[in-house]
Scaffold this active site. Structure first.
Site, PDB file in Angstrom:
ATOM      1  N   SER A  42       0.748  -1.315   0.032  1.00  0.00           N
ATOM      2  CA  SER A  42       0.064  -0.372  -0.046  1.00  0.00           C
ATOM      3  C   SER A  42       1.084   1.009  -0.445  1.00  0.00           C
ATOM      4  CB  SER A  42      -1.099  -0.506   1.317  1.00  0.00           C
ATOM      5  OG  SER A  42      -0.335   0.170   2.083  1.00  0.00           O
ATOM      6  N   LEU A  64      -5.345  -0.749 -22.701  1.00  0.00           N
ATOM      7  CA  LEU A  64      -4.500  -0.323 -21.652  1.00  0.00           C
ATOM      8  C   LEU A  64      -5.977   0.646 -20.794  1.00  0.00           C
ATOM      9  CD1 LEU A  64      -2.060   2.328 -24.065  1.00  0.00           C
ATOM     10  CD2 LEU A  64      -1.352   0.805 -21.514  1.00  0.00           C
ATOM     11  N   ARG A  66      -8.282  -0.681 -19.931  1.00  0.00           N
ATOM     12  CA  ARG A  66      -9.045  -1.546 -19.149  1.00  0.00           C
ATOM     13  C   ARG A  66      -8.368  -1.440 -17.392  1.00  0.00           C
ATOM     14  NH1 ARG A  66     -10.444  -7.219 -22.014  1.00  0.00           N
ATOM     15  NH2 ARG A  66     -12.169  -7.010 -20.397  1.00  0.00           N
ATOM     16  N   SER A  76      -8.226  13.536 -28.455  1.00  0.00           N
ATOM     17  CA  SER A  76      -9.889  13.203 -28.794  1.00  0.00           C
ATOM     18  C   SER A  76      -9.969  12.984 -29.905  1.00  0.00           C
ATOM     19  CB  SER A  76     -10.865  14.184 -28.129  1.00  0.00           C
ATOM     20  OG  SER A  76     -12.088  14.098 -28.327  1.00  0.00           O
ATOM     21  N   TYR A 146       2.754   3.894  -8.329  1.00  0.00           N
ATOM     22  CA  TYR A 146       3.262   2.717  -8.292  1.00  0.00           C
ATOM     23  C   TYR A 146       2.458   1.354  -8.159  1.00  0.00           C
ATOM     24  CZ  TYR A 146       7.691   5.727  -8.737  1.00  0.00           C
ATOM     25  OH  TYR A 146       8.181   6.701  -8.627  1.00  0.00           O
ATOM     26  N   ARG A 156       0.072  -7.009 -18.320  1.00  0.00           N
ATOM     27  CA  ARG A 156       0.398  -6.889 -19.412  1.00  0.00           C
ATOM     28  C   ARG A 156       1.792  -7.679 -19.735  1.00  0.00           C
ATOM     29  NH1 ARG A 156      -5.112  -7.068 -20.780  1.00  0.00           N
ATOM     30  NH2 ARG A 156      -6.027  -5.689 -19.614  1.00  0.00           N
TER      31      ARG A 156
END
Length: 188
Positions: A42, A64, A66, A76, A146, A156
């Site tokens: 934590s 990414l 997700r 955009s 982090y 990933r």
């Protein structure tokens, strides 16, 4: 694809922050190593890194975004004119039969041409973008603490991840290993 580390928290600060949990001041690096070693992750939420990612497809962007606990500022297609956007295809398309490669290329060119014609006809960017392919190139800034980066990299960078997002994860991991080897391990 281009990955640029924009800014980050000095990891030694995390050991200092964690000192409050133990009522101690002192060796911040040793404390951080201990905390990571015992799984008290934590504290990693008190450090963060921001990356600029350029030259990825919208397919990769979907992967990414997700990832939980990361934050995104994405180019955009609602506000930006995408008439000159590149389309990015995976290497697997290079080995397709010529006829199939030609069909793919024609489809991408048709989408690009339709988008341009819609814009010339006065259709708004936000509506014309519906015709754009997922292969379209995009860019973004992504920020995470982090602990979130550790989770992202674990998920990933696996061999089963989609190749493009895996390359992003491995490039980010390499950057984080340079600035925070105590958290992300030594760069190989």
């Amino acid at each position: 694809m281009k990955i640029t580390l924009e800014e980050y928290t000095n990891p030694s600060n995390l050991g200092r922050y964690a000192g409050i949990c133990y009522g101690r001041e002192g060796n911040n690096e040793k404390r951080l190593a201990h905390i990571i070693g015992v799984g008290h992750l934590s504290v990693l939420r008190f450090g963060s890194a921001v990356f600029r990612i350029e030259g990825i497809s919208r397919v990769c962007l979907a992967q990414l975004t997700r990832s939980k606990h990361l934050d995104y500022l994405v180019r955009s297609s609602r506000y930006c004119d995408e008439s000159d956007a590149l389309n990015l295809l995976p290497d697997a398309f290079d080995s397709l039969p010529f006829k199939l490669q030609s069909l793919v290329q024609t489809s991408l060119e048709n989408s690009d041409n339709i988008y341009k014609q819609l814009r010339e006809a006065g259709v708004s960017k936000q509506d014309a973008r519906y015709i754009l392919p997922q292969a379209q190139e995009t860019e973004l800034f992504v920020c995470g603490n982090y602990q979130a980066w550790k989770d992202f990299i674990k998920l990933r960078s696996s061999a089963s991840a989609q190749i493009e997002v895996r390359e992003v994860a491995l490039a980010i991991e390499k950057e984080l290993q340079q600035i925070a080897p105590i958290i992300f391990g030594e760069a190989q």
